[in-house]
Design an enzyme around this catalytic site. Structure first.
Site, PDB file in Angstrom:
ATOM      1  N   THR A  19       2.440   5.993   5.839  1.00  0.00           N
ATOM      2  CA  THR A  19       3.468   5.249   6.570  1.00  0.00           C
ATOM      3  C   THR A  19       3.955   5.984   7.819  1.00  0.00           C
ATOM      4  O   THR A  19       3.751   7.187   7.981  1.00  0.00           O
ATOM      5  CB  THR A  19       4.686   4.987   5.664  1.00  0.00           C
ATOM      6  OG1 THR A  19       5.296   6.236   5.307  1.00  0.00           O
ATOM      7  CG2 THR A  19       4.292   4.220   4.415  1.00  0.00           C
ATOM      8  N   ASP A  20       4.637   5.219   8.672  1.00  0.00           N
ATOM      9  CA  ASP A  20       5.300   5.811   9.830  1.00  0.00           C
ATOM     10  C   ASP A  20       6.754   6.111   9.440  1.00  0.00           C
ATOM     11  O   ASP A  20       7.131   5.973   8.276  1.00  0.00           O
ATOM     12  CB  ASP A  20       5.190   4.892  11.052  1.00  0.00           C
ATOM     13  CG  ASP A  20       5.814   3.517  10.834  1.00  0.00           C
ATOM     14  OD1 ASP A  20       6.643   3.351   9.908  1.00  0.00           O
ATOM     15  OD2 ASP A  20       5.478   2.599  11.590  1.00  0.00           O
ATOM     16  N   LEU A  21       7.565   6.480  10.394  1.00  0.00           N
ATOM     17  CA  LEU A  21       8.949   6.856  10.096  1.00  0.00           C
ATOM     18  C   LEU A  21       9.784   5.725   9.507  1.00  0.00           C
ATOM     19  O   LEU A  21      10.778   5.966   8.837  1.00  0.00           O
ATOM     20  CB  LEU A  21       9.627   7.391  11.365  1.00  0.00           C
ATOM     21  CG  LEU A  21       9.098   8.737  11.857  1.00  0.00           C
ATOM     22  CD1 LEU A  21       9.728   9.094  13.200  1.00  0.00           C
ATOM     23  CD2 LEU A  21       9.362   9.828  10.840  1.00  0.00           C
TER      24      LEU A  21
END
Length: 153
Positions: A28-30
């Protein structure tokens, strides 16, 4: 000594290979949404196990100097995001088998919702990088998953 468990390889359900993945933090990203390129990684893992279940030994062919599959075309469409901890089902279906290539359609689904889908062609290439006829046994194994051909009137 205890035996090591085998990683899950998915299942063949008729012509469809189903392979489950979980969205981990590293995917995932942030914001907790799965990064777009990770769908490609999931699709690749699913294709590898799809072929393995069909008895296609890609490593043996490569080590014997016969060749390997390489992606020659890829179209991907993103429809909805996967998020951290989601279980995602990757479905793979062979759509066309040719002498040196095959087309595969793959979908990433969560609880019946389409997240992403890809259509690709993989070509069998010799060690020198040129297209080569794929092994007959591989074509026959993949062909067992195609719907029967109907004759046109």
């Amino acid at each position: 000594m205890a035996a090591y468990p085998e990683p899950p390889g998915g299942v063949l359900d008729g012509p469809i290979h189903r392979f489950a993945v979980r969205a981990y933090f590293e995917d995932t990203d942030l914001s907790g949404v799965v990064y777009h390129a990770n769908y490609l990684r999931w699709f690749e893992r699913a294709r590898s196990d799809f072929l393995r279940l069909l008895g296609i030994d890609q490593r043996a062919a490569q080590e014997a100097g016969e060749g390997a599959y390489a992606v020659s075309e890829l179209t991907i469409r993103y429809a909805a995001p996967a998020r951290l901890d989601d279980t995602v089902l990757i479905e793979s279906v062979a759509e066309e088998i040719r002498a040196a290539s095959c087309r595969i359609h793959q979908r990433a689904i969560r609880d019946g919702v389409l997240l992403a889908e890809a259509r690709l062609r993989v070509g069998f290439i010799a060690p020198d990088g040129r297209p080569r006829r794929q092994p007959d046994a591989w074509r026959k194994a993949l062909a067992t998953l195609l719907p029967p051909q109907t004759e046109e009137s």
